[in-house]
Motif scaffolding. Structure first.
Motif, PDB file in Angstrom:
ATOM      1  N   LEU A 283       0.814  -1.214   0.000  1.00 51.53           N
ATOM      2  CA  LEU A 283       0.000   0.000   0.000  1.00 51.53           C
ATOM      3  C   LEU A 283       0.847   1.263   0.000  1.00 51.53           C
ATOM      4  N   ASP A 284       0.274   2.289  -0.589  1.00 52.86           N
ATOM      5  CA  ASP A 284       0.785   3.656  -0.476  1.00 52.86           C
ATOM      6  C   ASP A 284      -0.414   4.576  -0.679  1.00 52.86           C
ATOM      7  N   ASN A 285      -0.153   5.824  -0.987  1.00 56.90           N
ATOM      8  CA  ASN A 285      -1.188   6.841  -1.097  1.00 56.90           C
ATOM      9  C   ASN A 285      -1.832   6.759  -2.492  1.00 56.90           C
ATOM     10  N   ILE A 286      -2.676   5.763  -2.704  1.00 58.82           N
ATOM     11  CA  ILE A 286      -3.220   5.493  -4.043  1.00 58.82           C
ATOM     12  C   ILE A 286      -4.304   6.514  -4.381  1.00 58.82           C
ATOM     13  N   GLU A 287      -4.132   7.196  -5.522  1.00 58.85           N
ATOM     14  CA  GLU A 287      -5.045   8.275  -5.909  1.00 58.85           C
ATOM     15  C   GLU A 287      -5.613   8.130  -7.302  1.00 58.85           C
ATOM     16  N   GLY A 288      -4.886   7.502  -8.238  1.00 58.60           N
ATOM     17  CA  GLY A 288      -5.321   7.470  -9.627  1.00 58.60           C
ATOM     18  C   GLY A 288      -5.767   6.088 -10.057  1.00 58.60           C
ATOM     19  N   MET A 289      -6.708   6.039 -11.034  1.00 57.92           N
ATOM     20  CA  MET A 289      -7.238   4.762 -11.495  1.00 57.92           C
ATOM     21  C   MET A 289      -7.816   4.939 -12.889  1.00 57.92           C
ATOM     22  N   THR A 290      -7.578   3.953 -13.781  1.00 54.11           N
ATOM     23  CA  THR A 290      -8.234   3.939 -15.086  1.00 54.11           C
ATOM     24  C   THR A 290      -8.426   2.504 -15.536  1.00 54.11           C
ATOM     25  N   VAL A 291      -9.492   2.277 -16.283  1.00 54.93           N
ATOM     26  CA  VAL A 291      -9.730   0.967 -16.895  1.00 54.93           C
ATOM     27  C   VAL A 291      -8.939   0.914 -18.198  1.00 54.93           C
ATOM     28  N   THR A 292      -8.120  -0.131 -18.364  1.00 54.88           N
ATOM     29  CA  THR A 292      -7.283  -0.236 -19.565  1.00 54.88           C
ATOM     30  C   THR A 292      -7.771  -1.281 -20.551  1.00 54.88           C
ATOM     31  N   GLY A 293      -8.700  -2.145 -20.167  1.00 55.11           N
ATOM     32  CA  GLY A 293      -9.192  -3.143 -21.104  1.00 55.11           C
ATOM     33  C   GLY A 293     -10.006  -4.220 -20.419  1.00 55.11           C
ATOM     34  N   ARG A 294     -10.225  -5.313 -21.139  1.00 54.61           N
ATOM     35  CA  ARG A 294     -10.964  -6.465 -20.612  1.00 54.61           C
ATOM     36  C   ARG A 294     -10.188  -7.730 -20.944  1.00 54.61           C
ATOM     37  N   ASP A 295     -10.321  -8.710 -20.075  1.00 56.27           N
ATOM     38  CA  ASP A 295      -9.661  -9.990 -20.305  1.00 56.27           C
ATOM     39  C   ASP A 295     -10.467 -11.094 -19.646  1.00 56.27           C
ATOM     40  N   ARG A 296     -11.015 -11.991 -20.446  1.00 57.32           N
ATOM     41  CA  ARG A 296     -11.760 -13.145 -19.944  1.00 57.32           C
ATOM     42  C   ARG A 296     -12.814 -12.768 -18.906  1.00 57.32           C
ATOM     43  N   GLY A 297     -13.611 -11.767 -19.243  1.00 53.88           N
ATOM     44  CA  GLY A 297     -14.711 -11.367 -18.378  1.00 53.88           C
ATOM     45  C   GLY A 297     -14.335 -10.425 -17.265  1.00 53.88           C
ATOM     46  N   ARG A 298     -13.064 -10.089 -17.157  1.00 50.28           N
ATOM     47  CA  ARG A 298     -12.633  -9.153 -16.117  1.00 50.28           C
ATOM     48  C   ARG A 298     -12.136  -7.855 -16.739  1.00 50.28           C
ATOM     49  N   LEU A 299     -12.310  -6.775 -15.990  1.00 56.15           N
ATOM     50  CA  LEU A 299     -11.728  -5.499 -16.392  1.00 56.15           C
ATOM     51  C   LEU A 299     -10.283  -5.442 -15.912  1.00 56.15           C
ATOM     52  N   THR A 300      -9.409  -4.901 -16.740  1.00 54.22           N
ATOM     53  CA  THR A 300      -8.033  -4.655 -16.309  1.00 54.22           C
ATOM     54  C   THR A 300      -7.935  -3.193 -15.901  1.00 54.22           C
ATOM     55  N   VAL A 301      -7.425  -2.970 -14.717  1.00 50.26           N
ATOM     56  CA  VAL A 301      -7.446  -1.650 -14.091  1.00 50.26           C
ATOM     57  C   VAL A 301      -6.042  -1.293 -13.641  1.00 50.26           C
ATOM     58  N   LEU A 302      -5.625  -0.075 -13.946  1.00 51.81           N
ATOM     59  CA  LEU A 302      -4.316   0.433 -13.545  1.00 51.81           C
ATOM     60  C   LEU A 302      -4.506   1.498 -12.464  1.00 51.81           C
ATOM     61  N   LEU A 303      -3.770   1.360 -11.353  1.00 50.44           N
ATOM     62  CA  LEU A 303      -3.789   2.325 -10.260  1.00 50.44           C
ATOM     63  C   LEU A 303      -2.414   2.984 -10.144  1.00 50.44           C
ATOM     64  N   VAL A 304      -2.380   4.165  -9.524  1.00 52.72           N
ATOM     65  CA  VAL A 304      -1.101   4.823  -9.244  1.00 52.72           C
ATOM     66  C   VAL A 304      -1.190   5.520  -7.895  1.00 52.72           C
ATOM     67  N   SER A 305      -0.062   5.548  -7.188  1.00 51.75           N
ATOM     68  CA  SER A 305       0.005   6.248  -5.900  1.00 51.75           C
ATOM     69  C   SER A 305       0.707   7.586  -6.067  1.00 51.75           C
ATOM     70  N   ASP A 306       0.315   8.530  -5.240  1.00 54.67           N
ATOM     71  CA  ASP A 306       0.890   9.875  -5.203  1.00 54.67           C
ATOM     72  C   ASP A 306       1.925   9.915  -4.082  1.00 54.67           C
ATOM     73  N   ASP A 307       3.189  10.138  -4.447  1.00 58.37           N
ATOM     74  CA  ASP A 307       4.255  10.121  -3.439  1.00 58.37           C
ATOM     75  C   ASP A 307       4.433  11.457  -2.736  1.00 58.37           C
TER      76      ASP A 307
END
Length: 324
Positions: A283-307
């Motif tokens: 864990l860290d200070n996670i602030e950002g998130m976007t959906v990048t695609g789909r794979d076998r019925g699941r969404l692929t999601v990218l997160l980023v933390s703010d340092d």
């Protein structure tokens, strides 16, 4: 770039990020689909990367990242709350360009929310006023959206438009407040919408409420293809660390109900290390998130933390698979 191609590119980028050691510390774990990568029945983590932590690009600090968005060309836009917009290559997740942002007076923004629009422009929320502005690819202000008076006069300092997303179809923009307004219930935050006009500008739309967990605020919202929202709730306790929970939110009338998808403290740590106390070193200070695609019925999601440009915090990218 097609969604499946973007998924493969992002997967390869995070899996290879452990090789990016020249510019600074980097850590990554390879992707997998085993139960040991499960955070819950709905969420699994494929890997993480610290390759961007404490690095620079063209004399600009690559950190303070508060939002992510998938651009129309498939690359990832990453917003710094110190008023810079980076473009990350979808295959390597390395910065390829940076554009400074400013308000109408040339003053830096406390930029928190980001949407990549279909015409190549970016919608950016700033939590100090609060405002939402549209910027050209070169960083020129194209428009400033109207904001209700109560969201400006009753908001907590630095507690306004933390999340920003465009609903499927591209006609409705939604911004989430981080904390409740003065006078509102302590567990209710506002979500403001705008409707796109025939001329491409946005007019004020409906306002909704969302119930937030005690002690937490909403750090990001992201629309998924069926119109529901992924919502990140985040908090920090000194000596304990961060709490980060991912919810699925669905609108019912003028409110958004929610269902817990996972508490990220329950994810496997994958060998991550933390520079300060955390309930899970991932864990860290996670602030950002976007959906990048789909794979076998699941969404692929990218997160980023703010340092926060802080030696005790880390700029970290996380790749999740989410079954909503």
């Amino acid at each position: 770039m097609r969604l499946k191609t973007l998924l493969a590119a992002t997967t390869a980028a995070l899996a290879a990020a452990g090789c990016l050691t020249a510019a600074g510390p980097a850590t990554a774990q390879p992707y997998g689909h085993g139960t040991d990568h499960a955070c819950s029945s709905s969420v699994s983590i494929d890997g993480f990367s610290d390759a961007l932590d404490k690095t620079r690009y063209e004399d600009t600090y690559v950190g303070n990242l508060s939002a992510l968005a998938r651009d129309r060309d498939g690359d990832i836009a990453a917003l710094s709350d110190r008023s810079a917009l980076f473009r990350l290559d979808a295959r390597t997740l390395r910065p390829e360009s940076v554009v400074p942002l400013a308000d109408e007076n040339g003053t830096a923004l406390d930029a928190e929310g980001l949407v990549a629009d279909r015409d190549g422009s970016h919608l950016v929320s700033s939590e100090t006023e609060p405002t939402v502005r549209r910027y050209s690819p070169a960083g020129k202000i194209l428009d400033r959206l109207p904001v209700p008076e109560e969201l400006r006069t009753r908001a907590r300092p630095n507690g306004t438009f933390e999340g920003l997303t465009l609903l499927p179809g591209g006609r409705t923009l939604l911004a989430s407040m981080e904390y409740p307004l003065t006078g509102d219930p302590a567990d209710r935050i506002r979500m403001q919408t705008w409707q796109r006009t025939a001329h491409g500008s946005f007019r004020l739309g409906a306002q909704y409420t969302y119930r937030v967990d005690q002690g937490l605020g909403v750090s990001e919202v992201t629309a998924i293809p069926d119109g529901r929202l992924l919502v990140l709730e985040r908090g920090y306790t000194s000596g304990v660390g961060n709490t980060v929970r991912l919810y699925l939110a669905d609108r019912h009338g003028d409110t958004y109900g929610k269902k817990l998808l996972t508490d990220l403290a329950d994810c496997p740590s994958l060998g991550a290390t933390a520079k300060q106390p955390q309930p899970n070193p991932l864990l860290d200070n996670i602030e950002g998130m976007t959906v990048t695609g789909r794979d076998r019925g699941r969404l692929t999601v990218l997160l980023v933390s703010d340092d926060n440009e802080n030696a005790n915090q880390t700029t970290r990218l996380y790749a999740l698979r989410v079954r909503p």
